[in-house]
Design a protein around this motif. Structure first.
Motif, PDB file in Angstrom:
ATOM      1  N   ASP A 163       0.825  -1.206   0.000  1.00  0.00           N
ATOM      2  CA  ASP A 163       0.000   0.000   0.000  1.00  0.00           C
ATOM      3  C   ASP A 163       0.863   1.261   0.000  1.00  0.00           C
ATOM      4  N   ALA A 164       2.034   1.182   0.630  1.00  0.00           N
ATOM      5  CA  ALA A 164       2.921   2.348   0.669  1.00  0.00           C
ATOM      6  C   ALA A 164       3.439   2.701  -0.719  1.00  0.00           C
ATOM      7  N   VAL A 165       3.577   1.686  -1.586  1.00  0.00           N
ATOM      8  CA  VAL A 165       4.082   1.918  -2.946  1.00  0.00           C
ATOM      9  C   VAL A 165       2.950   2.280  -3.902  1.00  0.00           C
ATOM     10  N   ALA A 166       1.848   1.559  -3.824  1.00  0.00           N
ATOM     11  CA  ALA A 166       0.713   1.774  -4.732  1.00  0.00           C
ATOM     12  C   ALA A 166      -0.561   1.858  -3.911  1.00  0.00           C
ATOM     13  N   PRO A 167      -0.819   2.998  -3.267  1.00  0.00           N
ATOM     14  CA  PRO A 167      -1.965   3.116  -2.347  1.00  0.00           C
ATOM     15  C   PRO A 167      -3.294   2.822  -3.028  1.00  0.00           C
ATOM     16  N   GLY A 168      -4.108   1.977  -2.369  1.00  0.00           N
ATOM     17  CA  GLY A 168      -5.459   1.700  -2.837  1.00  0.00           C
ATOM     18  C   GLY A 168      -5.547   1.003  -4.175  1.00  0.00           C
TER      19      GLY A 168
ATOM     20  N   THR B 141      10.905   5.705  -9.001  1.00  0.00           N
ATOM     21  CA  THR B 141      10.394   6.854  -8.237  1.00  0.00           C
ATOM     22  C   THR B 141       9.342   6.408  -7.224  1.00  0.00           C
ATOM     23  N   MET B 142       8.441   5.516  -7.634  1.00  0.00           N
ATOM     24  CA  MET B 142       7.418   5.018  -6.712  1.00  0.00           C
ATOM     25  C   MET B 142       8.056   4.372  -5.489  1.00  0.00           C
ATOM     26  N   LEU B 143       9.081   3.561  -5.703  1.00  0.00           N
ATOM     27  CA  LEU B 143       9.743   2.874  -4.600  1.00  0.00           C
ATOM     28  C   LEU B 143      10.528   3.845  -3.731  1.00  0.00           C
ATOM     29  N   GLU B 144      11.205   4.803  -4.359  1.00  0.00           N
ATOM     30  CA  GLU B 144      12.021   5.747  -3.599  1.00  0.00           C
ATOM     31  C   GLU B 144      11.165   6.659  -2.724  1.00  0.00           C
ATOM     32  N   GLN B 145       9.968   6.976  -3.169  1.00  0.00           N
ATOM     33  CA  GLN B 145       9.108   7.893  -2.420  1.00  0.00           C
ATOM     34  C   GLN B 145       8.209   7.190  -1.405  1.00  0.00           C
ATOM     35  N   ALA B 146       8.148   5.863  -1.459  1.00  0.00           N
ATOM     36  CA  ALA B 146       7.257   5.116  -0.564  1.00  0.00           C
ATOM     37  C   ALA B 146       7.835   5.029   0.853  1.00  0.00           C
TER      38      ALA B 146
ATOM     39  N   ARG C 158      13.056  -1.503   0.496  1.00  0.00           N
ATOM     40  CA  ARG C 158      13.176  -0.616  -0.650  1.00  0.00           C
ATOM     41  C   ARG C 158      14.416  -0.952  -1.492  1.00  0.00           C
ATOM     42  N   SER C 159      15.558  -1.121  -0.811  1.00  0.00           N
ATOM     43  CA  SER C 159      16.806  -1.386  -1.520  1.00  0.00           C
ATOM     44  C   SER C 159      16.721  -2.670  -2.346  1.00  0.00           C
ATOM     45  N   ARG C 160      16.188  -3.726  -1.732  1.00  0.00           N
ATOM     46  CA  ARG C 160      16.087  -4.991  -2.455  1.00  0.00           C
ATOM     47  C   ARG C 160      15.112  -4.903  -3.625  1.00  0.00           C
ATOM     48  N   ALA C 161      13.970  -4.252  -3.414  1.00  0.00           N
ATOM     49  CA  ALA C 161      12.976  -4.133  -4.478  1.00  0.00           C
ATOM     50  C   ALA C 161      13.536  -3.336  -5.652  1.00  0.00           C
ATOM     51  N   LEU C 162      14.260  -2.257  -5.371  1.00  0.00           N
ATOM     52  CA  LEU C 162      14.881  -1.470  -6.439  1.00  0.00           C
ATOM     53  C   LEU C 162      15.849  -2.319  -7.256  1.00  0.00           C
TER      54      LEU C 162
END
Length: 387
Positions: A35-40, A78-83, A90-94
Protein backbone atom coordinates in the motif's frame (compact mmCIF):
# COMPACT_ATOMS: atom_id res chain seq x y z
CA UNK A 1 18.10 -16.69 10.19
CA UNK A 2 18.93 -18.18 6.80
CA UNK A 3 16.41 -18.61 3.98
CA UNK A 4 16.84 -21.41 1.45
CA UNK A 5 14.67 -21.19 -1.68
CA UNK A 6 13.83 -24.47 -3.39
CA UNK A 7 13.08 -23.57 -7.02
CA UNK A 8 13.52 -27.05 -8.47
CA UNK A 9 9.88 -27.02 -9.68
CA UNK A 10 10.21 -23.48 -11.06
CA UNK A 11 9.68 -20.06 -9.53
CA UNK A 12 7.38 -17.07 -9.94
CA UNK A 13 6.95 -14.00 -7.78
CA UNK A 14 3.56 -15.01 -6.42
CA UNK A 15 4.79 -18.53 -5.64
CA UNK A 16 7.77 -17.21 -3.68
CA UNK A 17 5.52 -14.76 -1.84
CA UNK A 18 3.11 -17.58 -0.97
CA UNK A 19 5.94 -19.74 0.39
CA UNK A 20 7.16 -16.95 2.69
CA UNK A 21 3.64 -16.25 3.98
CA UNK A 22 3.19 -20.00 4.52
CA UNK A 23 6.47 -19.95 6.50
CA UNK A 24 5.12 -17.28 8.85
CA UNK A 25 5.46 -13.82 7.24
CA UNK A 26 2.50 -11.64 8.24
CA UNK A 27 0.13 -10.97 5.34
CA UNK A 28 -1.26 -7.75 6.85
CA UNK A 29 2.21 -6.27 7.32
CA UNK A 30 3.07 -7.18 3.72
CA UNK A 31 -0.14 -5.51 2.54
CA UNK A 32 0.89 -2.30 4.34
CA UNK A 33 4.23 -2.27 2.51
CA UNK A 34 2.52 -2.73 -0.86
CA UNK A 35 0.00 0.00 0.00
CA UNK A 36 2.92 2.35 0.67
CA UNK A 37 4.08 1.92 -2.95
CA UNK A 38 0.71 1.77 -4.73
CA UNK A 39 -1.97 3.12 -2.35
CA UNK A 40 -5.46 1.70 -2.84
CA UNK A 41 -4.45 -0.26 -5.94
CA UNK A 42 -3.73 -3.83 -4.82
CA UNK A 43 -5.33 -6.35 -2.48
CA UNK A 44 -3.71 -9.61 -1.36
CA UNK A 45 -5.67 -12.69 -0.38
CA UNK A 46 -4.30 -16.06 0.66
CA UNK A 47 -5.88 -19.44 -0.05
CA UNK A 48 -4.82 -22.90 1.03
CA UNK A 49 -4.73 -25.22 -2.00
CA UNK A 50 -3.58 -28.74 -2.84
CA UNK A 51 -1.02 -29.28 -5.60
CA UNK A 52 -0.46 -32.94 -6.41
CA UNK A 53 -1.19 -33.90 -2.81
CA UNK A 54 0.90 -31.05 -1.36
CA UNK A 55 -0.81 -28.39 0.74
CA UNK A 56 0.43 -24.91 -0.18
CA UNK A 57 -0.45 -21.24 0.14
CA UNK A 58 -1.62 -19.52 -3.03
CA UNK A 59 -1.57 -15.72 -3.01
CA UNK A 60 -4.21 -13.99 -5.09
CA UNK A 61 -3.35 -10.45 -6.16
CA UNK A 62 -6.39 -8.37 -7.05
CA UNK A 63 -6.02 -5.08 -8.89
CA UNK A 64 -8.35 -2.41 -7.54
CA UNK A 65 -7.66 -0.24 -10.60
CA UNK A 66 -9.69 -0.88 -13.77
CA UNK A 67 -6.97 0.03 -16.29
CA UNK A 68 -3.51 0.08 -14.65
CA UNK A 69 -0.94 1.89 -16.82
CA UNK A 70 2.24 0.38 -18.22
CA UNK A 71 5.21 1.81 -16.35
CA UNK A 72 8.83 2.32 -17.29
CA UNK A 73 11.78 1.68 -15.02
CA UNK A 74 12.21 5.32 -13.97
CA UNK A 75 8.53 5.53 -12.91
CA UNK A 76 8.73 2.38 -10.78
CA UNK A 77 12.02 3.57 -9.27
CA UNK A 78 10.39 6.85 -8.24
CA UNK A 79 7.42 5.02 -6.71
CA UNK A 80 9.74 2.87 -4.60
CA UNK A 81 12.02 5.75 -3.60
CA UNK A 82 9.11 7.89 -2.42
CA UNK A 83 7.26 5.12 -0.56
CA UNK A 84 7.34 4.76 3.23
CA UNK A 85 9.21 1.45 3.25
CA UNK A 86 11.86 -0.12 5.43
CA UNK A 87 15.25 0.68 3.87
CA UNK A 88 16.08 -3.01 3.41
CA UNK A 89 12.80 -3.67 1.60
CA UNK A 90 13.18 -0.62 -0.65
CA UNK A 91 16.81 -1.39 -1.52
CA UNK A 92 16.09 -4.99 -2.46
CA UNK A 93 12.98 -4.13 -4.48
CA UNK A 94 14.88 -1.47 -6.44
CA UNK A 95 17.62 -3.94 -7.30
CA UNK A 96 15.15 -6.62 -8.38
CA UNK A 97 13.39 -4.26 -10.77
CA UNK A 98 16.73 -2.97 -12.04
CA UNK A 99 17.77 -6.54 -12.89
CA UNK A 100 14.57 -7.01 -14.86
CA UNK A 101 14.97 -3.66 -16.62
CA UNK A 102 18.53 -4.50 -17.69
CA UNK A 103 17.44 -7.89 -19.03
CA UNK A 104 14.48 -6.40 -20.93
CA UNK A 105 16.65 -3.59 -22.35
CA UNK A 106 19.22 -6.07 -23.62
CA UNK A 107 16.51 -8.22 -25.16
CA UNK A 108 14.86 -5.30 -27.01
CA UNK A 109 18.04 -3.36 -27.80
CA UNK A 110 16.97 -0.20 -25.99
CA UNK A 111 18.07 2.08 -23.16
CA UNK A 112 17.33 0.78 -19.66
CA UNK A 113 15.52 3.99 -18.66
CA UNK A 114 13.09 3.57 -21.56
CA UNK A 115 12.06 0.00 -20.77
CA UNK A 116 8.29 -0.36 -20.42
CA UNK A 117 7.59 -3.25 -18.13
CA UNK A 118 4.28 -4.47 -19.56
CA UNK A 119 3.40 -7.45 -17.33
CA UNK A 120 6.34 -6.79 -15.00
CA UNK A 121 5.21 -3.21 -14.45
CA UNK A 122 1.66 -4.34 -13.76
CA UNK A 123 0.38 -4.00 -10.23
CA UNK A 124 0.58 -7.72 -9.50
CA UNK A 125 4.31 -7.78 -10.19
CA UNK A 126 4.89 -4.71 -8.02
CA UNK A 127 2.99 -6.60 -5.32
CA UNK A 128 5.15 -9.70 -5.81
CA UNK A 129 8.49 -7.88 -5.66
CA UNK A 130 7.68 -5.56 -2.77
CA UNK A 131 5.79 -8.32 -0.96
CA UNK A 132 8.65 -10.83 -1.15
CA UNK A 133 11.27 -8.27 -0.08
CA UNK A 134 9.15 -7.19 2.89
CA UNK A 135 8.37 -10.82 3.84
CA UNK A 136 12.08 -11.64 3.94
CA UNK A 137 12.64 -8.69 6.28
CA UNK A 138 9.71 -9.64 8.51
CA UNK A 139 11.05 -13.17 8.90
CA UNK A 140 14.35 -11.83 10.25
CA UNK A 141 16.33 -13.35 7.39
CA UNK A 142 19.94 -12.17 7.21
CA UNK A 143 21.23 -14.54 4.51
CA UNK A 144 19.69 -16.35 1.54
CA UNK A 145 20.66 -19.24 -0.71
CA UNK A 146 18.79 -21.10 -3.43
CA UNK A 147 18.69 -24.35 -5.39
CA UNK A 148 18.91 -24.97 -9.12
CA UNK A 149 16.11 -23.15 -10.95
CA UNK A 150 13.82 -25.22 -13.18
CA UNK A 151 13.28 -23.02 -16.26
CA UNK A 152 11.10 -25.29 -18.42
CA UNK A 153 11.46 -25.95 -22.13
CA UNK A 154 9.46 -25.96 -25.35
CA UNK A 155 7.76 -22.96 -26.91
CA UNK A 156 5.03 -20.58 -25.73
CA UNK A 157 2.97 -17.76 -27.13
CA UNK A 158 3.77 -14.38 -25.57
CA UNK A 159 3.14 -10.67 -26.10
CA UNK A 160 5.79 -10.65 -28.85
CA UNK A 161 4.66 -13.83 -30.60
CA UNK A 162 5.99 -17.39 -30.51
CA UNK A 163 8.99 -17.66 -28.14
CA UNK A 164 11.34 -20.39 -26.92
CA UNK A 165 11.35 -21.47 -23.27
CA UNK A 166 13.00 -20.11 -21.23
CA UNK A 167 11.86 -16.74 -22.57
CA UNK A 168 14.68 -14.33 -23.51
CA UNK A 169 14.35 -12.21 -20.35
CA UNK A 170 14.34 -15.30 -18.12
CA UNK A 171 17.38 -16.72 -19.92
CA UNK A 172 19.34 -13.48 -19.39
CA UNK A 173 18.37 -13.27 -15.73
CA UNK A 174 19.42 -16.89 -15.19
CA UNK A 175 22.92 -16.42 -16.71
CA UNK A 176 25.54 -17.79 -14.35
CA UNK A 177 23.05 -19.65 -12.13
CA UNK A 178 22.71 -23.48 -12.14
CA UNK A 179 19.48 -24.41 -13.90
CA UNK A 180 17.58 -27.44 -15.20
CA UNK A 181 14.80 -27.82 -17.75
CA UNK A 182 12.44 -29.45 -15.25
CA UNK A 183 11.41 -32.31 -17.55
CA UNK A 184 9.07 -34.83 -15.96
CA UNK A 185 9.47 -38.61 -16.17
CA UNK A 186 8.40 -39.81 -19.59
CA UNK A 187 9.61 -36.64 -21.31
CA UNK A 188 6.51 -34.51 -20.72
CA UNK A 189 7.00 -30.93 -21.88
CA UNK A 190 6.46 -28.57 -18.95
CA UNK A 191 6.47 -25.26 -20.87
CA UNK A 192 7.36 -22.19 -18.77
CA UNK A 193 8.35 -22.91 -15.19
CA UNK A 194 10.07 -19.62 -14.27
CA UNK A 195 9.07 -15.99 -14.74
CA UNK A 196 11.34 -12.93 -14.98
CA UNK A 197 10.07 -11.69 -11.62
CA UNK A 198 10.71 -15.03 -9.92
CA UNK A 199 14.23 -15.45 -11.30
CA UNK A 200 15.16 -11.83 -10.58
CA UNK A 201 14.04 -12.23 -6.96
CA UNK A 202 16.08 -15.42 -6.50
CA UNK A 203 19.19 -13.87 -8.07
CA UNK A 204 19.01 -10.67 -6.01
CA UNK A 205 18.19 -12.32 -2.69
CA UNK A 206 20.63 -15.23 -2.98
CA UNK A 207 23.51 -13.38 -4.65
CA UNK A 208 25.98 -16.13 -5.51
CA UNK A 209 24.86 -18.56 -2.80
CA UNK A 210 23.79 -21.66 -4.70
CA UNK A 211 23.05 -24.59 -2.37
CA UNK A 212 21.62 -27.79 -3.83
CA UNK A 213 19.86 -28.99 -0.67
CA UNK A 214 18.68 -27.69 2.69
CA UNK A 215 21.66 -25.98 4.39
CA UNK A 216 23.07 -27.42 7.60
CA UNK A 217 21.45 -26.07 10.73
CA UNK A 218 18.23 -26.22 12.71
CA UNK A 219 15.09 -25.90 10.59
CA UNK A 220 12.79 -23.29 12.13
CA UNK A 221 10.02 -23.07 9.51
CA UNK A 222 9.06 -24.34 6.08
CA UNK A 223 6.54 -22.85 3.69
CA UNK A 224 5.06 -23.88 0.33
CA UNK A 225 3.86 -21.37 -2.25
CA UNK A 226 1.58 -22.56 -5.05
CA UNK A 227 1.57 -21.48 -8.66
CA UNK A 228 -1.54 -21.23 -10.80
CA UNK A 229 -0.71 -24.20 -13.06
CA UNK A 230 -1.54 -27.77 -12.20
CA UNK A 231 1.31 -30.02 -13.32
CA UNK A 232 0.46 -33.76 -13.29
CA UNK A 233 3.25 -35.69 -11.63
CA UNK A 234 4.83 -32.78 -9.78
CA UNK A 235 3.59 -30.26 -7.24
CA UNK A 236 3.84 -26.79 -8.77
CA UNK A 237 5.22 -25.15 -5.63
CA UNK A 238 8.18 -23.14 -4.38
CA UNK A 239 9.52 -24.22 -1.00
CA UNK A 240 10.95 -21.74 1.52
CA UNK A 241 12.99 -23.19 4.38
CA UNK A 242 14.06 -21.03 7.34
CA UNK A 243 17.19 -22.39 8.99
CA UNK A 244 19.17 -21.31 12.01
CA UNK A 245 22.63 -22.01 10.67
CA UNK A 246 25.25 -23.44 12.99
CA UNK A 247 28.38 -21.35 12.61
CA UNK A 248 31.84 -22.81 13.06
CA UNK A 249 35.10 -20.98 13.70
CA UNK A 250 35.92 -20.92 10.01
CA UNK A 251 32.56 -19.67 8.76
CA UNK A 252 32.76 -16.12 10.10
CA UNK A 253 35.62 -13.74 9.46
CA UNK A 254 36.39 -10.38 11.05
CA UNK A 255 38.01 -7.98 8.59
CA UNK A 256 39.65 -4.78 9.89
CA UNK A 257 41.72 -1.77 8.92
CA UNK A 258 43.21 1.16 10.88
CA UNK A 259 42.57 4.49 9.12
CA UNK A 260 43.64 8.00 10.16
CA UNK A 261 43.16 10.05 6.97
CA UNK A 262 39.53 9.58 5.88
CA UNK A 263 37.07 12.49 5.94
CA UNK A 264 34.85 11.54 8.93
CA UNK A 265 31.73 12.56 7.00
CA UNK A 266 32.30 9.52 4.77
CA UNK A 267 32.13 6.90 7.52
CA UNK A 268 28.32 6.35 7.47
CA UNK A 269 28.51 5.62 3.74
CA UNK A 270 31.43 3.23 4.26
CA UNK A 271 29.51 1.23 6.87
CA UNK A 272 26.45 1.11 4.60
CA UNK A 273 28.60 -0.09 1.68
CA UNK A 274 30.10 -2.88 3.81
CA UNK A 275 26.64 -4.12 4.77
CA UNK A 276 25.58 -3.89 1.13
CA UNK A 277 28.62 -6.01 0.19
CA UNK A 278 27.46 -8.81 2.48
CA UNK A 279 28.87 -7.98 5.92
CA UNK A 280 26.69 -9.21 8.74
CA UNK A 281 27.76 -6.26 10.85
CA UNK A 282 30.08 -3.27 10.44
CA UNK A 283 31.28 -0.78 13.05
CA UNK A 284 33.99 1.74 14.03
CA UNK A 285 36.29 1.90 17.05
CA UNK A 286 38.15 5.14 17.92
CA UNK A 287 41.91 4.50 18.40
CA UNK A 288 45.16 6.42 18.90
CA UNK A 289 47.88 5.55 16.37
CA UNK A 290 51.62 6.20 16.34
CA UNK A 291 52.75 9.78 16.86
CA UNK A 292 49.52 10.39 18.76
CA UNK A 293 47.33 10.56 15.65
CA UNK A 294 43.58 9.99 16.30
CA UNK A 295 42.11 7.37 14.00
CA UNK A 296 39.46 4.67 13.63
CA UNK A 297 39.50 0.91 13.21
CA UNK A 298 36.77 -0.14 10.80
CA UNK A 299 35.52 -3.67 11.43
CA UNK A 300 33.32 -5.96 9.33
CA UNK A 301 31.95 -9.36 10.31
CA UNK A 302 31.05 -11.63 7.41
CA UNK A 303 30.79 -15.15 6.04
CA UNK A 304 33.83 -16.48 4.24
CA UNK A 305 31.90 -16.34 0.96
CA UNK A 306 31.34 -12.57 1.37
CA UNK A 307 34.94 -11.80 2.37
CA UNK A 308 36.23 -10.92 -1.15
CA UNK A 309 33.43 -8.38 -1.68
CA UNK A 310 33.91 -6.89 1.81
CA UNK A 311 37.68 -6.53 1.31
CA UNK A 312 37.11 -4.94 -2.10
CA UNK A 313 34.66 -2.48 -0.53
CA UNK A 314 37.21 -1.42 2.09
CA UNK A 315 39.83 -0.77 -0.58
CA UNK A 316 37.45 1.16 -2.81
CA UNK A 317 35.59 3.20 -0.18
CA UNK A 318 38.40 4.07 2.23
CA UNK A 319 42.02 5.25 2.12
CA UNK A 320 43.46 2.07 3.63
CA UNK A 321 46.47 0.42 2.01
CA UNK A 322 45.77 -2.97 3.59
CA UNK A 323 43.35 -5.04 5.63
CA UNK A 324 43.71 -7.89 8.12
CA UNK A 325 41.26 -10.68 8.76
CA UNK A 326 40.90 -13.66 11.04
CA UNK A 327 38.30 -16.32 11.93
CA UNK A 328 36.00 -15.68 14.87
CA UNK A 329 33.39 -17.69 16.73
CA UNK A 330 30.05 -16.39 17.91
CA UNK A 331 27.02 -17.60 19.80
CA UNK A 332 23.62 -16.10 19.09
CA UNK A 333 20.17 -16.09 20.63
CA UNK A 334 17.30 -17.72 18.80
CA UNK A 335 15.60 -14.88 16.91
CA UNK A 336 11.98 -14.40 15.90
CA UNK A 337 9.66 -11.50 15.19
CA UNK A 338 6.50 -10.37 16.95
CA UNK A 339 4.32 -7.39 16.22
CA UNK A 340 2.46 -4.76 18.20
CA UNK A 341 0.00 -2.14 16.97
CA UNK A 342 0.28 1.42 18.26
CA UNK A 343 -2.61 3.69 17.26
CA UNK A 344 -3.08 1.75 14.03
CA UNK A 345 0.66 1.58 13.22
CA UNK A 346 2.26 -1.86 13.02
CA UNK A 347 5.63 -2.15 14.78
CA UNK A 348 7.79 -5.27 14.30
CA UNK A 349 9.49 -6.48 17.49
CA UNK A 350 12.63 -8.61 17.40
CA UNK A 351 12.58 -11.30 20.08
CA UNK A 352 15.73 -13.01 21.40
CA UNK A 353 15.35 -16.37 23.19
CA UNK A 354 17.58 -19.04 24.68
CA UNK A 355 16.34 -22.51 25.48
CA UNK A 356 12.75 -21.38 25.08
CA UNK A 357 13.14 -18.44 27.50
CA UNK A 358 12.65 -14.94 26.08
CA UNK A 359 15.61 -12.78 27.13
CA UNK A 360 15.16 -9.69 25.00
CA UNK A 361 12.52 -7.81 23.03
CA UNK A 362 13.38 -4.79 20.91
CA UNK A 363 11.15 -2.87 18.47
CA UNK A 364 12.48 -2.33 14.94
CA UNK A 365 13.53 1.31 14.96
CA UNK A 366 12.66 1.88 11.29
CA UNK A 367 9.06 1.02 12.15
CA UNK A 368 9.21 3.25 15.22
CA UNK A 369 10.46 6.19 13.12
CA UNK A 370 7.78 5.61 10.49
CA UNK A 371 5.02 5.48 13.14
CA UNK A 372 6.32 8.66 14.74
CA UNK A 373 6.12 10.47 11.41
CA UNK A 374 2.63 9.13 10.70
CA UNK A 375 1.27 10.05 14.15
CA UNK A 376 3.16 13.33 14.53
CA UNK A 377 4.75 12.41 17.86
CA UNK A 378 8.33 11.86 19.01
CA UNK A 379 10.16 8.59 18.46
CA UNK A 380 10.67 8.40 22.24
CA UNK A 381 6.89 8.50 22.74
CA UNK A 382 6.37 5.67 20.22
CA UNK A 383 9.03 3.59 22.01
CA UNK A 384 7.23 4.21 25.31
CA UNK A 385 3.90 3.06 23.84
CA UNK A 386 5.45 0.00 22.21
CA UNK A 387 7.07 -1.13 25.44
Amino acid sequence: MHLWIDATAGVAGDMLLGSLIDAGADLNAIQLAIDAVAPGSIELRREQVIKEGQSATQVHVTSLVDDPPHRNWSTIRTMLEQAELADQTRSRALKVFERIAIAEAAMHGMDVEDVHFHEVGALDSIADVVGVCEAVRLLGVDSVSASDIALGFGRVRGAHGDMPVPAPAVARLALGWPSVDGALPGGQTPGELATPTGVALVRELAGEEHVAGVPAGVMQAVGYGAGTKNTPGRANVVRAVIVEKRESAGELLQIEANIDDLDPRLWPGVLAALLEAGARDAWLTPILMKKGRPAHTVHALCDASAAPAVRETLFRHTTTLGVRYFPVQREVLERSFDEVVVDGQRIAVKVGSRGGEVLNRQPEFEDVARAARELGVSEAEILRRVR
